[in-house]
Design a protein around this motif. Sequence first.
Motif, PDB file in Angstrom:
ATOM      1  N   GLN A  18       0.840  -1.212   0.000  1.00 59.84           N
ATOM      2  CA  GLN A  18       0.000   0.000   0.000  1.00 59.84           C
ATOM      3  C   GLN A  18       0.872   1.258   0.000  1.00 59.84           C
ATOM      4  OE1 GLN A  18      -2.235  -0.810   3.549  1.00 59.84           O
ATOM      5  NE2 GLN A  18      -3.700  -2.120   2.492  1.00 59.84           N
ATOM      6  N   LYS A  19       1.888   1.267   0.837  1.00 57.62           N
ATOM      7  CA  LYS A  19       2.799   2.417   0.897  1.00 57.62           C
ATOM      8  C   LYS A  19       3.537   2.605  -0.422  1.00 57.62           C
ATOM      9  CE  LYS A  19       3.698   2.138   5.843  1.00 57.62           C
ATOM     10  NZ  LYS A  19       4.634   1.657   6.851  1.00 57.62           N
ATOM     11  N   MET A  20       4.000   1.500  -0.996  1.00 55.42           N
ATOM     12  CA  MET A  20       4.736   1.565  -2.255  1.00 55.42           C
ATOM     13  C   MET A  20       3.861   2.111  -3.387  1.00 55.42           C
ATOM     14  SD  MET A  20       6.801  -2.046  -1.965  1.00 55.42           S
ATOM     15  CE  MET A  20       7.203  -2.109  -3.685  1.00 55.42           C
ATOM     16  N   ILE A  21       2.635   1.648  -3.467  1.00 54.57           N
ATOM     17  CA  ILE A  21       1.728   2.131  -4.516  1.00 54.57           C
ATOM     18  C   ILE A  21       1.448   3.615  -4.324  1.00 54.57           C
ATOM     19  CG2 ILE A  21      -0.601   1.966  -5.502  1.00 54.57           C
ATOM     20  CD1 ILE A  21      -0.512  -1.069  -4.756  1.00 54.57           C
ATOM     21  N   SER A  22       1.178   4.008  -3.082  1.00 53.68           N
ATOM     22  CA  SER A  22       0.909   5.428  -2.783  1.00 53.68           C
ATOM     23  C   SER A  22       2.103   6.309  -3.143  1.00 53.68           C
ATOM     24  CB  SER A  22       0.582   5.615  -1.297  1.00 53.68           C
ATOM     25  OG  SER A  22      -0.638   5.028  -0.993  1.00 53.68           O
ATOM     26  N   SER A  23       3.290   5.864  -2.771  1.00 50.08           N
ATOM     27  CA  SER A  23       4.497   6.622  -3.074  1.00 50.08           C
ATOM     28  C   SER A  23       4.743   6.727  -4.569  1.00 50.08           C
ATOM     29  CB  SER A  23       5.726   5.997  -2.416  1.00 50.08           C
ATOM     30  OG  SER A  23       5.627   6.061  -1.026  1.00 50.08           O
ATOM     31  N   PHE A  24       4.570   5.618  -5.257  1.00 51.71           N
ATOM     32  CA  PHE A  24       4.765   5.602  -6.708  1.00 51.71           C
ATOM     33  C   PHE A  24       3.778   6.548  -7.375  1.00 51.71           C
ATOM     34  CE2 PHE A  24       4.264   4.034 -11.024  1.00 51.71           C
ATOM     35  CZ  PHE A  24       5.585   3.839 -11.411  1.00 51.71           C
TER      36      PHE A  24
END
Length: 118
Positions: free
Chosen positions: A105-111
């Motif tokens: 979730q964090k990775m998708i949000s950051s991307f």
Amino acid sequence: MHNFKKLKIWNESMNLVSESYKLTRGFPKFETYGLMNQMNRCAVSIPSNISEGSSKSSNKHFATYLENSLGSAFEWETQLNVAFNENYINEEKFKELEQKIKQIQKMISSFKSGLKPS
């Protein structure tokens, strides 16, 4: 356009798909068309939306697909909680997978946040 197979978010999501299938194989048979099916469809939706979005001609459109992917990630997390609450998985496995989905979730949000308007 992005090469989705080189994206860490896609690769991590694909790993989650495998984890989901392994996990749900241990669910009771009566969950075949219930939670088992829903969790696996949801897990598959995460990398599917990333790959489909990567084909779009603008980052604005890609961001929409990332938003859908993120929604599926949160939905899968809820289903993981249901599986734990129903005692389909032990606490150790729950915590391990909860960490994985939160990381995705964090990775998708950051991307998504890092996409430049195009």
